[in-house]
Design a protein around this motif. Structure first.
Motif, mmCIF file in Angstrom:
data_model
loop_
_atom_site.group_PDB
_atom_site.id
_atom_site.type_symbol
_atom_site.label_atom_id
_atom_site.label_comp_id
_atom_site.label_asym_id
_atom_site.label_seq_id
_atom_site.Cartn_x
_atom_site.Cartn_y
_atom_site.Cartn_z
ATOM 1 N N GLU A 64 0.823 -1.200 0.000
ATOM 2 C CA GLU A 64 0.000 0.000 0.000
ATOM 3 C C GLU A 64 0.861 1.254 0.000
ATOM 4 O OE1 GLU A 64 -4.003 -1.629 2.303
ATOM 5 O OE2 GLU A 64 -2.232 -1.064 3.457
ATOM 6 N N ILE A 65 1.966 1.205 0.713
ATOM 7 C CA ILE A 65 2.874 2.354 0.726
ATOM 8 C C ILE A 65 3.488 2.554 -0.655
ATOM 9 C CG2 ILE A 65 5.060 3.234 1.653
ATOM 10 C CD1 ILE A 65 4.314 1.872 4.297
ATOM 11 N N ARG A 66 3.859 1.443 -1.317
ATOM 12 C CA ARG A 66 4.406 1.556 -2.671
ATOM 13 C C ARG A 66 3.367 2.088 -3.643
ATOM 14 N NH1 ARG A 66 7.456 -3.072 -1.137
ATOM 15 N NH2 ARG A 66 5.750 -4.469 -1.723
ATOM 16 N N ARG A 69 3.066 5.758 -3.223
ATOM 17 C CA ARG A 69 4.163 6.470 -3.879
ATOM 18 C C ARG A 69 4.062 6.365 -5.402
ATOM 19 N NH1 ARG A 69 8.115 8.488 -0.926
ATOM 20 N NH2 ARG A 69 8.202 8.006 1.306
ATOM 21 N N ASP A 70 3.364 5.347 -5.896
ATOM 22 C CA ASP A 70 3.151 5.225 -7.335
ATOM 23 C C ASP A 70 2.290 6.370 -7.843
ATOM 24 O OD1 ASP A 70 3.186 4.107 -9.885
ATOM 25 O OD2 ASP A 70 1.383 2.932 -9.520
ATOM 26 N N ILE A 71 1.343 6.805 -7.028
ATOM 27 C CA ILE A 71 0.476 7.925 -7.389
ATOM 28 C C ILE A 71 1.153 9.250 -7.058
ATOM 29 C CG2 ILE A 71 -1.713 9.086 -6.870
ATOM 30 C CD1 ILE A 71 -2.952 6.400 -6.396
ATOM 31 N N PHE A 72 1.822 9.288 -5.931
ATOM 32 C CA PHE A 72 2.422 10.525 -5.437
ATOM 33 C C PHE A 72 3.908 10.579 -5.785
ATOM 34 C CE2 PHE A 72 -1.261 9.812 -2.876
ATOM 35 C CZ PHE A 72 -1.762 11.063 -2.582
ATOM 36 N N GLU A 73 4.235 11.240 -6.877
ATOM 37 C CA GLU A 73 5.639 11.451 -7.232
ATOM 38 C C GLU A 73 6.108 12.727 -6.543
ATOM 39 O OE1 GLU A 73 6.099 11.386 -11.430
ATOM 40 O OE2 GLU A 73 5.242 9.369 -11.653
ATOM 41 N N VAL A 74 6.583 12.568 -5.316
ATOM 42 C CA VAL A 74 6.909 13.711 -4.468
ATOM 43 C C VAL A 74 8.403 14.025 -4.560
ATOM 44 C CG1 VAL A 74 6.778 14.664 -2.145
ATOM 45 C CG2 VAL A 74 5.077 12.975 -2.910
ATOM 46 N N PRO A 75 8.766 15.278 -4.842
ATOM 47 C CA PRO A 75 10.180 15.658 -4.839
ATOM 48 C C PRO A 75 10.780 15.452 -3.444
ATOM 49 C CG PRO A 75 8.832 17.371 -5.856
ATOM 50 C CD PRO A 75 7.891 16.401 -5.212
ATOM 51 N N PRO A 76 12.042 15.048 -3.360
ATOM 52 C CA PRO A 76 12.664 14.778 -2.057
ATOM 53 C C PRO A 76 12.533 15.933 -1.069
ATOM 54 C CG PRO A 76 14.088 14.021 -3.824
ATOM 55 C CD PRO A 76 12.965 14.768 -4.481
ATOM 56 N N ILE A 120 -10.565 10.955 -6.710
ATOM 57 C CA ILE A 120 -10.143 10.547 -5.370
ATOM 58 C C ILE A 120 -10.466 9.070 -5.136
ATOM 59 C CG2 ILE A 120 -10.598 10.836 -2.900
ATOM 60 C CD1 ILE A 120 -10.992 13.843 -3.481
ATOM 61 N N LEU A 121 -11.686 8.650 -5.495
ATOM 62 C CA LEU A 121 -12.070 7.258 -5.288
ATOM 63 C C LEU A 121 -11.226 6.314 -6.140
ATOM 64 C CD1 LEU A 121 -15.965 7.362 -4.984
ATOM 65 C CD2 LEU A 121 -14.328 6.606 -3.257
ATOM 66 N N ASP A 122 -10.939 6.700 -7.379
ATOM 67 C CA ASP A 122 -10.090 5.860 -8.224
ATOM 68 C C ASP A 122 -8.702 5.705 -7.609
ATOM 69 O OD1 ASP A 122 -11.412 4.774 -10.498
ATOM 70 O OD2 ASP A 122 -11.546 6.754 -11.400
ATOM 71 N N GLY A 123 -8.156 6.796 -7.087
ATOM 72 C CA GLY A 123 -6.854 6.726 -6.443
ATOM 73 C C GLY A 123 -6.874 5.847 -5.213
ATOM 74 N N LEU A 124 -7.932 5.939 -4.429
ATOM 75 C CA LEU A 124 -8.051 5.115 -3.225
ATOM 76 C C LEU A 124 -8.181 3.628 -3.572
ATOM 77 C CD1 LEU A 124 -10.433 7.344 -1.071
ATOM 78 C CD2 LEU A 124 -7.975 7.002 -0.753
ATOM 79 N N PHE A 125 -8.934 3.332 -4.629
ATOM 80 C CA PHE A 125 -9.048 1.936 -5.060
ATOM 81 C C PHE A 125 -7.683 1.396 -5.499
ATOM 82 C CE2 PHE A 125 -13.762 1.934 -5.411
ATOM 83 C CZ PHE A 125 -14.002 0.653 -4.943
ATOM 84 N N HIS A 126 -6.911 2.217 -6.183
ATOM 85 C CA HIS A 126 -5.587 1.792 -6.640
ATOM 86 C C HIS A 126 -4.722 1.392 -5.446
ATOM 87 C CE1 HIS A 126 -1.843 1.653 -8.894
ATOM 88 N NE2 HIS A 126 -1.313 2.504 -8.042
ATOM 89 N N ILE A 127 -4.810 2.147 -4.373
ATOM 90 C CA ILE A 127 -4.029 1.840 -3.176
ATOM 91 C C ILE A 127 -4.601 0.618 -2.455
ATOM 92 C CG2 ILE A 127 -3.372 2.706 -0.895
ATOM 93 C CD1 ILE A 127 -3.339 5.531 -2.204
ATOM 94 N N GLU A 210 0.402 16.235 -11.454
ATOM 95 C CA GLU A 210 1.184 15.200 -10.775
ATOM 96 C C GLU A 210 0.387 13.913 -10.547
ATOM 97 O OE1 GLU A 210 2.990 19.140 -9.670
ATOM 98 O OE2 GLU A 210 0.990 18.335 -9.930
ATOM 99 N N PHE A 211 -0.935 13.991 -10.674
ATOM 100 C CA PHE A 211 -1.789 12.839 -10.401
ATOM 101 C C PHE A 211 -2.414 12.279 -11.668
ATOM 102 C CE2 PHE A 211 -1.457 15.201 -6.558
ATOM 103 C CZ PHE A 211 -1.461 14.269 -5.534
ATOM 104 N N ILE A 212 -1.842 12.615 -12.812
ATOM 105 C CA ILE A 212 -2.455 12.226 -14.074
ATOM 106 C C ILE A 212 -2.501 10.721 -14.255
ATOM 107 C CG2 ILE A 212 -0.399 12.197 -15.547
ATOM 108 C CD1 ILE A 212 -3.850 13.768 -16.314
#
Length: 236
Positions: A64-66, A69-76, A120-127, A210-212
């Motif tokens: 789930e954490i991975r 991060r797959d959705i959230f490409e966060v700069p360091p 939002i729901l699609d992103g949550l399902f992905h996780i 960033e969430f495309i």
């Protein structure tokens, strides 16, 4: 400016340890800039709700954490701000309904044809499906969020079918079609969905670039369902 820089600046300016207070502050801080307000609120919603949902079945897995991060490409340089929000939200499951209600107002400020809540729901399902199975508690969590967002059972099922099998694997349900529909009507429905969920249109509505990946995955699911339906109807 990257959405993460905006969120970083915003988090720095909001002195609170309550995730609900962070969400409440978005509307005030970004008053007069609807698109930025939606982008920031959407991003915070994804961070907070994904953390809450990951905890819903009692454990936050590495899968789930991975997926997060797959959705959230966060700069360091912005990871500390995201980690702070995620940690605040994952403390327990209680409390998600209150700020889910606040997020339901994302699309109520002059743009009725808005898809951010579905994003939002699609992103949550992905996780949720990252560990290979959407657990019962996670599905209950998602259904409740969908209800708060104003989606009826049929719409929730349509969203869910893009991610998990519910009984018979049925592409018609993915596109919201009844069996027996004509090829012309099915094609019309498919084209309308492609137009409705095109990533460029969603970005114009306020989905952060960033969430495309969320929009691209949804469009891929729609295309895959249509390919099966078209083949079936042409063979009939």
């Amino acid at each position: 400016m990257s959405i993460w820089v905006r969120i970083g600046d915003f988090i720095t300016s909001v002195a609170t340890n309550a995730i609900s207070a962070v969400i409440e502050a978005v509307r005030t801080v970004f008053e007069g800039d609807v698109k930025t307000r939606r982008q920031v609120a959407f991003s915070i919603a994804m961070i907070a709700l994904s953390a809450k949902m990951a905890k819903a079945d009692g454990i936050v897995t590495q899968d789930e954490i991975r997926a997060f991060r797959d959705i959230f490409e966060v700069p360091p340089e912005e990871e500390a701000h995201v980690a702070r929000l995620y940690d605040l939200a994952k403390q327990d499951v209680a409390g998600f309904e209150g700020y889910a209600h606040k997020l339901a107002n994302l699309c109520s400020d002059g743009q009725p044809d808005c898809h951010l809540l579905e994003d939002i729901l699609d992103g949550l399902f992905h996780i949720a499906k990252a560990d290979g199975h959407v657990h019962e508690k996670e599905l209950e969590f998602l259904a409740r969020v969908a209800e708060i967002f104003g989606f009826d059972e049929e719409k929730f099922e349509q969203i869910a079918m893009r991610h998990i099998e519910q009984g018979q694997d049925d592409p018609y349900r993915v596109l919201g079609l009844r069996r027996g529909v004509s090829l012309a009507d099915a094609r019309s429905r498919y084209r309308a969905l492609v137009k409705e969920h095109h990533p460029d249109r969603l970005i114009a509505e306020g989905l952060p670039p960033e969430f495309i990946a969320i929009a691209n995955r949804r469009l891929a699911a729609i295309n895959a369902a249509w390919a099966r339906i078209e083949k079936n109807l042409e063979a009939a």
